[in-house]
Design a protein around this motif. Structure first.
Motif, PDB file in Angstrom:
ATOM      1  N   ARG A   9       0.863  -1.180   0.000  1.00  0.00           N
ATOM      2  CA  ARG A   9       0.000   0.000   0.000  1.00  0.00           C
ATOM      3  C   ARG A   9       0.904   1.237   0.000  1.00  0.00           C
ATOM      4  NH1 ARG A   9      -2.664  -2.136   4.894  1.00  0.00           N
ATOM      5  NH2 ARG A   9      -1.853  -0.222   5.751  1.00  0.00           N
ATOM      6  N   PRO A  10       0.396   2.378  -0.475  1.00  0.00           N
ATOM      7  CA  PRO A  10       1.230   3.592  -0.526  1.00  0.00           C
ATOM      8  C   PRO A  10       1.880   3.944   0.809  1.00  0.00           C
ATOM      9  CG  PRO A  10      -0.781   3.929  -1.768  1.00  0.00           C
ATOM     10  CD  PRO A  10      -0.903   2.578  -1.086  1.00  0.00           C
ATOM     11  N   SER A  11       1.147   3.813   1.917  1.00  0.00           N
ATOM     12  CA  SER A  11       1.742   4.158   3.209  1.00  0.00           C
ATOM     13  C   SER A  11       2.856   3.178   3.578  1.00  0.00           C
ATOM     14  CB  SER A  11       0.675   4.193   4.302  1.00  0.00           C
ATOM     15  OG  SER A  11       0.056   2.926   4.430  1.00  0.00           O
ATOM     16  N   GLU A  12       2.691   1.895   3.197  1.00  0.00           N
ATOM     17  CA  GLU A  12       3.738   0.913   3.453  1.00  0.00           C
ATOM     18  C   GLU A  12       4.968   1.185   2.593  1.00  0.00           C
ATOM     19  OE1 GLU A  12       1.537  -2.627   2.570  1.00  0.00           O
ATOM     20  OE2 GLU A  12       0.993  -2.959   4.667  1.00  0.00           O
ATOM     21  N   THR A  13       4.742   1.572   1.359  1.00  0.00           N
ATOM     22  CA  THR A  13       5.849   1.903   0.466  1.00  0.00           C
ATOM     23  C   THR A  13       6.612   3.102   1.007  1.00  0.00           C
ATOM     24  OG1 THR A  13       4.653   1.047  -1.434  1.00  0.00           O
ATOM     25  CG2 THR A  13       6.471   2.552  -1.892  1.00  0.00           C
ATOM     26  N   ARG A  14       5.898   4.128   1.402  1.00  0.00           N
ATOM     27  CA  ARG A  14       6.534   5.327   1.968  1.00  0.00           C
ATOM     28  C   ARG A  14       7.353   4.952   3.203  1.00  0.00           C
ATOM     29  NH1 ARG A  14       6.645   9.702   5.235  1.00  0.00           N
ATOM     30  NH2 ARG A  14       6.728  11.740   4.242  1.00  0.00           N
ATOM     31  N   GLN A  15       6.760   4.154   4.075  1.00  0.00           N
ATOM     32  CA  GLN A  15       7.446   3.749   5.299  1.00  0.00           C
ATOM     33  C   GLN A  15       8.692   2.935   4.986  1.00  0.00           C
ATOM     34  OE1 GLN A  15       6.555   4.907   8.358  1.00  0.00           O
ATOM     35  NE2 GLN A  15       8.570   4.095   8.894  1.00  0.00           N
ATOM     36  N   ARG A  16       8.609   2.050   4.031  1.00  0.00           N
ATOM     37  CA  ARG A  16       9.774   1.244   3.638  1.00  0.00           C
ATOM     38  C   ARG A  16      10.892   2.148   3.117  1.00  0.00           C
ATOM     39  NH1 ARG A  16       9.483  -3.803  -0.413  1.00  0.00           N
ATOM     40  NH2 ARG A  16       8.678  -4.801   1.449  1.00  0.00           N
ATOM     41  N   ILE A  17      10.536   3.142   2.331  1.00  0.00           N
ATOM     42  CA  ILE A  17      11.532   4.071   1.795  1.00  0.00           C
ATOM     43  C   ILE A  17      12.193   4.846   2.933  1.00  0.00           C
ATOM     44  CG2 ILE A  17      11.875   6.141   0.380  1.00  0.00           C
ATOM     45  CD1 ILE A  17       9.518   5.034  -1.398  1.00  0.00           C
ATOM     46  N   VAL A  18      11.391   5.373   3.854  1.00  0.00           N
ATOM     47  CA  VAL A  18      11.936   6.150   4.974  1.00  0.00           C
ATOM     48  C   VAL A  18      12.803   5.262   5.869  1.00  0.00           C
ATOM     49  CG1 VAL A  18      11.365   7.482   7.054  1.00  0.00           C
ATOM     50  CG2 VAL A  18      10.098   7.870   4.937  1.00  0.00           C
ATOM     51  N   ASP A  19      12.344   4.048   6.144  1.00  0.00           N
ATOM     52  CA  ASP A  19      13.130   3.138   6.985  1.00  0.00           C
ATOM     53  C   ASP A  19      14.466   2.791   6.334  1.00  0.00           C
ATOM     54  OD1 ASP A  19      11.098   3.146   8.861  1.00  0.00           O
ATOM     55  OD2 ASP A  19      10.309   1.174   8.303  1.00  0.00           O
ATOM     56  N   THR A  20      14.445   2.553   5.046  1.00  0.00           N
ATOM     57  CA  THR A  20      15.684   2.242   4.326  1.00  0.00           C
ATOM     58  C   THR A  20      16.608   3.456   4.322  1.00  0.00           C
ATOM     59  OG1 THR A  20      14.521   0.638   2.942  1.00  0.00           O
ATOM     60  CG2 THR A  20      16.655   1.426   2.139  1.00  0.00           C
ATOM     61  N   ALA A  21      16.051   4.621   4.057  1.00  0.00           N
ATOM     62  CA  ALA A  21      16.850   5.849   4.078  1.00  0.00           C
ATOM     63  C   ALA A  21      17.447   6.075   5.463  1.00  0.00           C
ATOM     64  CB  ALA A  21      15.998   7.046   3.668  1.00  0.00           C
ATOM     65  N   ALA A  22      16.660   5.830   6.501  1.00  0.00           N
ATOM     66  CA  ALA A  22      17.154   6.014   7.867  1.00  0.00           C
ATOM     67  C   ALA A  22      18.377   5.141   8.115  1.00  0.00           C
ATOM     68  CB  ALA A  22      16.047   5.686   8.875  1.00  0.00           C
ATOM     69  N   ARG A  23      18.284   3.896   7.732  1.00  0.00           N
ATOM     70  CA  ARG A  23      19.402   2.975   7.941  1.00  0.00           C
ATOM     71  C   ARG A  23      20.628   3.408   7.136  1.00  0.00           C
ATOM     72  NH1 ARG A  23      20.750  -1.075   4.820  1.00  0.00           N
ATOM     73  NH2 ARG A  23      18.693  -1.266   3.854  1.00  0.00           N
ATOM     74  N   LEU A  24      20.415   3.721   5.867  1.00  0.00           N
ATOM     75  CA  LEU A  24      21.550   4.082   5.003  1.00  0.00           C
ATOM     76  C   LEU A  24      22.143   5.444   5.363  1.00  0.00           C
ATOM     77  CD1 LEU A  24      20.185   2.800   1.578  1.00  0.00           C
ATOM     78  CD2 LEU A  24      21.960   1.748   3.011  1.00  0.00           C
ATOM     79  N   PHE A  25      21.298   6.435   5.584  1.00  0.00           N
ATOM     80  CA  PHE A  25      21.809   7.767   5.932  1.00  0.00           C
ATOM     81  C   PHE A  25      22.600   7.701   7.235  1.00  0.00           C
ATOM     82  CE2 PHE A  25      18.119  10.188   3.638  1.00  0.00           C
ATOM     83  CZ  PHE A  25      18.658   9.869   2.411  1.00  0.00           C
ATOM     84  N   TYR A  26      22.127   6.905   8.180  1.00  0.00           N
ATOM     85  CA  TYR A  26      22.813   6.827   9.472  1.00  0.00           C
ATOM     86  C   TYR A  26      24.107   6.026   9.380  1.00  0.00           C
ATOM     87  CZ  TYR A  26      23.674   6.443  14.439  1.00  0.00           C
ATOM     88  OH  TYR A  26      24.263   6.515  15.679  1.00  0.00           O
TER      89      TYR A  26
END
Length: 186
Positions: A9-26
């Motif tokens: 779902r769009p909210s799940e996709t958004r959350q997956r993107i943010v979670d992945t970005a959080a891990r990689l950016f950090y």
């Protein structure tokens, strides 16, 4: 058969993107994280990324906002069992110690990012300043009705300094030293 990205779902996709970005950016830094890597590791299509975030900077802001909200939820929960302002301040340093160890002294999400973004990235810098101001306000509020109200800024500086020194030294002693000093001061 549909890929897992196509059934999100769009909210799940958004959350997956943010979670992945959080891990990689950090873990590897904002500037070293490419959009293609982010797309690959999140398991989403490029169009999905840009449907949710107009730019990499917008994604960075979402990551920082999420991180700030999670930190203050955790901090509030961690200090809530304590009865006195002093105990709550000391408990916040205990949480800082636990955080520092849990991330292998990688440091503060916000301090790490501020060194990577250009001065012109005012929106990002504003999010970071807001988070740090909220941390300062947390200590100000805790100490407001005590004989040590004037020490709130010093406590904030000790907290921030212990965090960056722990990262630099890759050790717990900066947080422990700040904690010991506060036990005497408060």
């Amino acid at each position: 058969m549909k890929s897992s990205a196509s059934v999100l779902r769009p909210s799940e996709t958004r959350q997956r993107i943010v979670d992945t970005a959080a891990r990689l950016f950090y873990t590897q830094g904002y500037n070293l994280t490419g959009i293609n890597q982010l797309i690959d590791e999140a398991g989403v299509a490029k169009a999905s990324l840009y449907q949710h975030f107009a730019s990499k900077e917008e994604l960075l802001i979402a990551y920082l906002t999420k991180t700030s909200n999670e930190w203050f939820d955790q901090l509030t929960e961690h200090v809530s069992p304590y009865d006195t302002p002093k105990a709550k301040v000391l408990a916040s340093f205990d949480l800082l110690l636990n955080f520092s160890e849990s991330v292998s002294f990688r440091g503060c999400n916000f301090q790490n990012i501020i060194s990577e973004v250009p001065l012109e990235s005012e929106t990002v810098r504003s999010v970071i300043r807001t988070h740090k101001a909220k941390m300062r306000q947390f200590f100000t509020d805790l100490l407001a009705e005590t004989a040590h109200a004037e020490l709130a800024d010093a406590v904030t500086v000790l907290f921030e300094g212990a965090l960056i020194a722990g990262q630099t030294q890759q050790a717990i002693w900066p947080v422990q030293s700040a904690h010991a000093l506060l036990e005497k001061l408060l």
